[in-house]
Design a protein around this motif. Structure first.
Motif, PDB file in Angstrom:
ATOM      1  N   SER A   1      63.532 -77.111  -7.869  1.00  0.00           N
ATOM      2  CA  SER A   1      62.408 -78.032  -8.005  1.00  0.00           C
ATOM      3  C   SER A   1      61.124 -77.282  -8.360  1.00  0.00           C
ATOM      4  CB  SER A   1      62.214 -78.817  -6.705  1.00  0.00           C
ATOM      5  OG  SER A   1      61.095 -79.670  -6.782  1.00  0.00           O
ATOM      6  N   LEU A   2      60.926 -76.119  -7.751  1.00  0.00           N
ATOM      7  CA  LEU A   2      59.748 -75.313  -8.075  1.00  0.00           C
ATOM      8  C   LEU A   2      59.797 -74.840  -9.526  1.00  0.00           C
ATOM      9  CD1 LEU A   2      59.468 -73.125  -4.834  1.00  0.00           C
ATOM     10  CD2 LEU A   2      58.029 -75.070  -5.465  1.00  0.00           C
ATOM     11  N   VAL A   3      60.968 -74.368  -9.937  1.00  0.00           N
ATOM     12  CA  VAL A   3      61.112 -73.876 -11.307  1.00  0.00           C
ATOM     13  C   VAL A   3      60.903 -75.004 -12.314  1.00  0.00           C
ATOM     14  CG1 VAL A   3      62.753 -72.903 -12.965  1.00  0.00           C
ATOM     15  CG2 VAL A   3      62.628 -71.986 -10.647  1.00  0.00           C
ATOM     16  N   ALA A   4      61.469 -76.168 -12.025  1.00  0.00           N
ATOM     17  CA  ALA A   4      61.397 -77.290 -12.959  1.00  0.00           C
ATOM     18  C   ALA A   4      59.987 -77.827 -13.131  1.00  0.00           C
ATOM     19  CB  ALA A   4      62.324 -78.416 -12.490  1.00  0.00           C
ATOM     20  N   THR A   5      59.104 -77.521 -12.183  1.00  0.00           N
ATOM     21  CA  THR A   5      57.728 -78.024 -12.264  1.00  0.00           C
ATOM     22  C   THR A   5      56.728 -76.922 -12.596  1.00  0.00           C
ATOM     23  OG1 THR A   5      57.566 -77.800  -9.844  1.00  0.00           O
ATOM     24  CG2 THR A   5      58.145 -79.965 -10.729  1.00  0.00           C
ATOM     25  N   GLY A   6      57.219 -75.841 -13.200  1.00  0.00           N
ATOM     26  CA  GLY A   6      56.319 -74.838 -13.740  1.00  0.00           C
ATOM     27  C   GLY A   6      55.947 -73.702 -12.818  1.00  0.00           C
ATOM     28  N   ALA A   7      56.700 -73.479 -11.745  1.00  0.00           N
ATOM     29  CA  ALA A   7      56.367 -72.401 -10.807  1.00  0.00           C
ATOM     30  C   ALA A   7      57.382 -71.264 -10.869  1.00  0.00           C
ATOM     31  CB  ALA A   7      56.287 -72.950  -9.387  1.00  0.00           C
ATOM     32  N   SER A   8      58.021 -71.088 -12.008  1.00  0.00           N
ATOM     33  CA  SER A   8      59.099 -70.102 -12.090  1.00  0.00           C
ATOM     34  C   SER A   8      58.602 -68.672 -11.903  1.00  0.00           C
ATOM     35  CB  SER A   8      59.817 -70.220 -13.440  1.00  0.00           C
ATOM     36  OG  SER A   8      58.929 -69.941 -14.517  1.00  0.00           O
TER      37      SER A   8
ATOM     38  N   ARG B   1      51.544 -79.934  -5.646  1.00  0.00           N
ATOM     39  CA  ARG B   1      51.965 -80.180  -7.022  1.00  0.00           C
ATOM     40  C   ARG B   1      50.969 -81.010  -7.817  1.00  0.00           C
ATOM     41  NH1 ARG B   1      58.103 -81.780  -7.637  1.00  0.00           N
ATOM     42  NH2 ARG B   1      58.142 -79.826  -6.458  1.00  0.00           N
ATOM     43  N   TYR B   2      50.195 -81.841  -7.146  1.00  0.00           N
ATOM     44  CA  TYR B   2      49.316 -82.758  -7.858  1.00  0.00           C
ATOM     45  C   TYR B   2      47.862 -82.301  -7.849  1.00  0.00           C
ATOM     46  CZ  TYR B   2      53.520 -85.474  -7.217  1.00  0.00           C
ATOM     47  OH  TYR B   2      54.825 -85.874  -7.197  1.00  0.00           O
ATOM     48  N   GLY B   3      47.616 -81.082  -7.386  1.00  0.00           N
ATOM     49  CA  GLY B   3      46.270 -80.523  -7.433  1.00  0.00           C
ATOM     50  C   GLY B   3      46.193 -79.428  -8.474  1.00  0.00           C
ATOM     51  N   ARG B   4      45.258 -78.533  -8.284  1.00  0.00           N
ATOM     52  CA  ARG B   4      45.140 -77.405  -9.193  1.00  0.00           C
ATOM     53  C   ARG B   4      46.323 -76.456  -9.002  1.00  0.00           C
ATOM     54  NH1 ARG B   4      38.659 -75.940  -8.661  1.00  0.00           N
ATOM     55  NH2 ARG B   4      37.897 -77.990  -9.371  1.00  0.00           N
ATOM     56  N   PRO B   5      46.685 -75.720 -10.046  1.00  0.00           N
ATOM     57  CA  PRO B   5      47.867 -74.851  -9.944  1.00  0.00           C
ATOM     58  C   PRO B   5      47.795 -73.849  -8.797  1.00  0.00           C
ATOM     59  CG  PRO B   5      47.209 -75.106 -12.234  1.00  0.00           C
ATOM     60  CD  PRO B   5      46.144 -75.763 -11.416  1.00  0.00           C
ATOM     61  N   TRP B   6      46.603 -73.327  -8.506  1.00  0.00           N
ATOM     62  CA  TRP B   6      46.531 -72.316  -7.455  1.00  0.00           C
ATOM     63  C   TRP B   6      46.732 -72.919  -6.074  1.00  0.00           C
ATOM     64  CZ3 TRP B   6      42.697 -72.721  -3.768  1.00  0.00           C
ATOM     65  CH2 TRP B   6      41.588 -73.510  -4.082  1.00  0.00           C
ATOM     66  N   TYR B   7      46.590 -74.265  -5.946  1.00  0.00           N
ATOM     67  CA  TYR B   7      46.897 -74.903  -4.663  1.00  0.00           C
ATOM     68  C   TYR B   7      48.348 -74.644  -4.269  1.00  0.00           C
ATOM     69  CZ  TYR B   7      42.568 -77.691  -4.758  1.00  0.00           C
ATOM     70  OH  TYR B   7      41.265 -78.100  -4.757  1.00  0.00           O
ATOM     71  N   ARG B   8      49.223 -74.705  -5.246  1.00  0.00           N
ATOM     72  CA  ARG B   8      50.649 -74.519  -4.976  1.00  0.00           C
ATOM     73  C   ARG B   8      50.915 -73.120  -4.425  1.00  0.00           C
ATOM     74  NH1 ARG B   8      54.082 -76.376 -10.075  1.00  0.00           N
ATOM     75  NH2 ARG B   8      55.612 -76.667  -8.411  1.00  0.00           N
TER      76      ARG B   8
ATOM     77  N   ALA C   1      52.146 -69.468  -0.030  1.00  0.00           N
ATOM     78  CA  ALA C   1      51.829 -68.198   0.616  1.00  0.00           C
ATOM     79  C   ALA C   1      51.530 -68.390   2.095  1.00  0.00           C
ATOM     80  CB  ALA C   1      50.642 -67.539  -0.091  1.00  0.00           C
ATOM     81  N   VAL C   2      50.770 -69.423   2.432  1.00  0.00           N
ATOM     82  CA  VAL C   2      50.430 -69.675   3.834  1.00  0.00           C
ATOM     83  C   VAL C   2      51.692 -69.940   4.652  1.00  0.00           C
ATOM     84  CG1 VAL C   2      49.313 -71.315   5.397  1.00  0.00           C
ATOM     85  CG2 VAL C   2      48.088 -70.466   3.391  1.00  0.00           C
ATOM     86  N   ALA C   3      52.589 -70.765   4.122  1.00  0.00           N
ATOM     87  CA  ALA C   3      53.821 -71.083   4.846  1.00  0.00           C
ATOM     88  C   ALA C   3      54.676 -69.841   5.053  1.00  0.00           C
ATOM     89  CB  ALA C   3      54.604 -72.155   4.088  1.00  0.00           C
ATOM     90  N   CYS C   4      54.859 -69.053   4.003  1.00  0.00           N
ATOM     91  CA  CYS C   4      55.725 -67.874   4.098  1.00  0.00           C
ATOM     92  C   CYS C   4      55.135 -66.818   5.028  1.00  0.00           C
ATOM     93  CB  CYS C   4      55.949 -67.285   2.708  1.00  0.00           C
ATOM     94  SG  CYS C   4      56.928 -68.340   1.599  1.00  0.00           S
ATOM     95  N   ILE C   5      53.843 -66.566   4.900  1.00  0.00           N
ATOM     96  CA  ILE C   5      53.208 -65.548   5.740  1.00  0.00           C
ATOM     97  C   ILE C   5      53.210 -65.975   7.199  1.00  0.00           C
ATOM     98  CG2 ILE C   5      51.023 -64.381   6.223  1.00  0.00           C
ATOM     99  CD1 ILE C   5      50.464 -64.456   3.213  1.00  0.00           C
ATOM    100  N   ALA C   6      52.965 -67.258   7.461  1.00  0.00           N
ATOM    101  CA  ALA C   6      52.953 -67.747   8.842  1.00  0.00           C
ATOM    102  C   ALA C   6      54.318 -67.577   9.498  1.00  0.00           C
ATOM    103  CB  ALA C   6      52.530 -69.213   8.866  1.00  0.00           C
TER     104      ALA C   6
END
Length: 313
Positions: free
Chosen positions: A165-172, A280-287, A292-297
């Protein structure tokens, strides 16, 4: 060379370099096909096959080298599995080669996707059963074993779908980092549980690091499941991460909190959910920030909750 340096070279650098070259071959062959969903791969087959052999072979070489069997061909037949999770050493390279062959012989990306999805689901279930179910070793753990097989299979399938899902929406470009974060958590737990298991997780980290480096420079968006070129290398590692995490329960003197185990097990799915709801529906850096916050936490929680590792392996 110290033991720690040997582990770094054999378990991380060697598979990492092989993955770097192999994933570059996968992505360059993708670009040759033009990225069309019904494109064929007449000029990419040798690259796909070579990439699979490099990555799968590096996993085997890494393990045989660590066992001091690599330079003694007569001793190769002496390889044994003390525990069933060690069959991952053969299953994961086999899965990499299998996914590569599906890509190699598919006449279109649609056909490849139609074959990859059921193949990965069946492999996830079969691999969990083969590597976790050990009634001879732990006869009193039959019910937890079946629970682990079912939950682990579901987690790995859902995690692969979330990465897609991440790859399909431009986060590859940064999707492999999500898997790398999960592997970091699993490694922190596994190293404290059983050294050999932790070393195998480090091998998965090496493969993912190589894929991560390549993904920064080559973007490959794909709407069809399993067609993302890096899936050949990374989706088997997703399944391996689930099995390794669940296998640590056999060796820990004090079990991890169920909540923490669940979060680590489903970390890519958690990132995918947060990305869908908030990023996904905000600015690209929001994603990137949410991921990053989830993984680091989660990684910090694992480090704080698990006991410090005090051993020379």
């Amino acid at each position: 060379m110290s033991f720690e340096q040997q582990v770094l070279f054999q378990r991380i650098l060697l598979p990492g370099l092989a993955s770097l070259v192999g994933c570059w071959l996968f992505l360059s062959s993708k670009s040759e096909s033009g990225g069309e969903e019904d494109a064929t791969y007449p000029h990419a087959r040798w690259k796909t096959l070579l990439g699979c052999l490099l990555i799968g072979g590096s996993l085997l070489v890494s393990d045989f080298w660590q066992r001091e069997l690599l330079w003694d061909p007569m001793a190769w037949t002496s390889w044994t599995a003390s525990y069933r999770w060690q069959w991952l050493i053969w299953l994961i390279p086999g899965a990499v080669l299998g996914l590569g062959l599906l890509r190699l012989f598919s006449v279109s990306e649609r056909e490849q996707s139609a074959l990859v999805w059921p193949a990965l689901c069946l492999f996830a279930i079969g691999a969990h059963y083969l590597t976790i179910f050990e009634p001879e070793t732990w006869p009193n753990w039959l019910t937890p074993m079946f629970q682990a097989i079912l939950i682990g299979s579901a987690a790995s399938i859902l995690n692969m779908a979330s990465l897609h899902s991440l790859v399909a929406t431009g986060a590859s470009r940064w999707t492999p980092l999500v898997l790398l974060a999960q592997l970091g958590c699993v490694a922190a737990i596994a190293i404290q549980s059983y050294a050999s298991l932790g070393e195998w997780v480090l091998t998965g980290i090496g493969v993912t690091l190589g894929a991560t480096c390549v993904s920064f420079f080559y973007s490959a968006k794909s709407r069809l499941f399993g067609v993302w070129p890096l899936a050949i290398a990374l989706y088997p590692i997703v399944i391996s991460a689930s099995i390794c995490l669940l296998s640590t329960g056999y060796f820990r003197s004090r079990p991890l909190p169920i909540g923490l185990t669940g979060v680590v097990l489903f970390l890519p799915s958690l990132v995918g959910f947060l990305d869908f709801v908030y990023g996904r529906y905000g600015r690209p850096w929001y994603r990137i920030v949410w991921a990053a916050v989830a993984c680091i936490a989660v990684l910090i929680a694992v480090i704080l909750i698990t006991e410090p590792f005090q051993s020379d392996w």
